[in-house]
Design an enzyme around this catalytic site. Structure first.
Site, short mmCIF file in Angstrom:
data_model
loop_
_atom_site.label_atom_id
_atom_site.label_comp_id
_atom_site.label_asym_id
_atom_site.label_seq_id
_atom_site.Cartn_x
_atom_site.Cartn_y
_atom_site.Cartn_z
N HIS A 101 65.23 4.51 31.57
CA HIS A 101 64.75 3.18 31.17
C HIS A 101 65.12 2.17 32.24
CE1 HIS A 101 69.00 3.09 30.13
NE2 HIS A 101 68.94 1.75 30.10
N ASP A 103 66.45 -2.02 32.17
CA ASP A 103 66.93 -2.99 31.18
C ASP A 103 65.96 -4.16 31.02
OD1 ASP A 103 69.19 -1.40 31.07
OD2 ASP A 103 70.29 -2.62 32.54
N HIS A 256 67.32 3.86 35.25
CA HIS A 256 68.60 4.56 35.21
C HIS A 256 68.71 5.37 33.92
CE1 HIS A 256 69.22 0.52 33.56
NE2 HIS A 256 70.15 1.05 32.78
N ARG A 271 79.01 -4.25 31.23
CA ARG A 271 77.73 -4.56 31.88
C ARG A 271 77.41 -6.04 31.77
NH1 ARG A 271 72.04 -2.15 29.85
NH2 ARG A 271 71.66 -4.27 29.12
C1 SIN Z 1 72.89 1.35 30.70
O1 SIN Z 1 71.88 1.93 30.34
O2 SIN Z 1 72.89 0.18 31.01
C2 SIN Z 1 74.19 2.13 30.77
C3 SIN Z 1 74.31 2.99 31.96
C4 SIN Z 1 75.57 3.79 31.94
O3 SIN Z 1 76.39 3.64 31.04
O4 SIN Z 1 75.78 4.58 32.86
#
Ligand code: SIN
Length: 280
Positions: A101, A103, A256, A271
Site C-alpha cells: 500500500h 499511505d 511499502h 510513524r
Molecule cells: C506502515 O505501513 O506504515 C508500517 C510499515 C512498517 O511497520 O514497517
C-alpha cells in the site's frame, strides 16, 4: 557513492531505496538537508542507521519537510499525538501495514511522506519491503502507458478502517479509531510527481477500488496486472531494521509492505506522516 563532503549513500537494490550514512538527522546543516532533499525526491525512499533520536527530534525533523498530517485512524502515541504507533504486541497475530500500500492515497490531498522510526524490534523478522513506482511506470510498454494515460482511479479507506473493515475484525481492532471518518478520493492512475515532474504509477492494492467510470469487476484484471508488474523484484527492496534505523518514504512514488513474520515478539515503530499537495 559519496554525494557530498559529509554524506555517503549506497543503493539498497539497483531499482529501489538508498541508505544514507554520515549524518545525524537531529542536527542537520542546511546543506545536508538540501542533499537529503535531493536524494529523497530522486530515490523515493531513503534509510538512515544509528540515529538515536527522541520523539521531539522525530517531530522536529518531520516539521522541516512540511506540516504534520495526523492519521485519523491509527493509534496515536499518548504523549505525542503527531506520532502514530505501528505496534504489534507479542500476543497479537495481525500487524499494521501487512500488505502492499501507500499511505493516505484515500485522501484527496494525500500525504507527501512518512518517517518511520524503529522503537522496539523483534530479534528476527519484521522487515519492510518497498517498491519504486517511478521504475514500475517506466517499465511498462508504450501501449500500456497509452492505455493508462488520462485514467483516474477511486481510492477508499473503508475496507481497511471502516466499521466492517479489515482491522476491526482482527486483534488490532481495539486500537483503531475514526471509523465514521472513512471516505474516498479520485486520483490520476499515472501522476506527475509534484516535486520532480517524473511520472509514477499511482494505484495500490491497499486502497485503490476501481478505475473511475469502470466497475470494480471491470477494473480487477488490469489492476491485478499492474500490481503484479509493480512488485517485480527489479523495482523492490527489503529493509532490515536495526535499533536506530529510520525509513523515510515518498508516498507519491513508492509502496511499502510490513512483513508479519515475528509472532510471539513485540515490534513498535513510530510513524509521522507529512502533508502533501493535490495530484495531477
Ligand atoms: C506502515 O505501513 O506504515 C508500517 C510499515 C512498517 O511497520 O514497517
Amino acid at each position: 557513492m559519496t554525494t557530498s563532503a559529509t554524506l555517503e549513500a549506497k543503493k539498497v537494490s539497483a531499482g529501489c531505496g538508498l541508505e544514507i550514512h554520515g549524518v545525524d538527522i537531529a542536527r542537520l546543516s542546511n546543506s545536508e538537508m538540501e542533499d537529503i532533499r535531493r536524494l529523497y525526491f530522486e530515490h523515493g525512499v531513503i534509510f538512515f542507521r544509528d540515529q538515536d533520536i527522541t520523539p521531539e527530534e522525530h517531530i522536529a525533523f518531520a516539521q522541516r519537510w512540511g506540516e504534520i498530517d495526523i492519521n485519523k485512524f491509527f493509534p496515536a502515541n499518548g504523549k505525542y499525538p503527531e506520532i502514530a504507533e505501528v505496534r504489534k504486541e507479542k500476543e497479537q497475530k495481525t500487524n499494521i501495514g501487512g500488505g502492499w500500500h501507500t499511505d493516505h492515497s484515500y485522501d484527496q490531498v494525500p500525504a507527501m511522506g512518512s518517517i518511520l522510526v524503529a522503537r522496539e524490534l523483534p530479534t528476527d523478522g519484521g522487515d519492510t519491503l518497498f517498491a519504486n513506482m517511478y521504475a514500475a511506470y517506466e517499465g511498462l510498454s508504450d501501449g500500456m502507458k497509452k492505455t493508462l494515460e488520462g485514467l483516474r482511479a477511486v481510492h477508499s479507506n473503508e475496507m481497511a478502517f471502516g466499521a466492517a473493515g479489515f482491522y476491526k475484525n482482527t486483534d488490532q481492532g481495539a486500537g483503531f479509531k475514526g471509523e465514521d471518518l472513512v471516505g474516498s478520493a479520485v486520483h490520476p492512475v499515472v501522476l506527475a510527481h509534484p516535486e520532480t515532474g517524473r511520472k509514477a504509477l499511482y494505484v495500490n492494492p491497499g486502497f485503490t477500488m476501481h478505475f473511475e467510470g469502470w466497475t470494480a469487476e471491470e477494473s480487477e484484471g488490469l489492476l491485478a496486472y499492474l500490481y503484479r508488474h509493480a512488485t517485480r523484484p527489479e523495482y523492490t527492496c527489503r529493509f532490515e531494521w536495526r535499533p536506530g534505523s529510520i525509513a523515510f518514504w515518498d508516498n507519491r512514488c513508492t509502496w511499502h509492505y510490513a512483513v508479519n513474520d515475528y509472532h510471539g515478539q513485540k515490534r513498535l515503530m513510530h510513524r509521522i506522516t507529512i502533508g502533501g499537495s493535490a495530484l495531477n
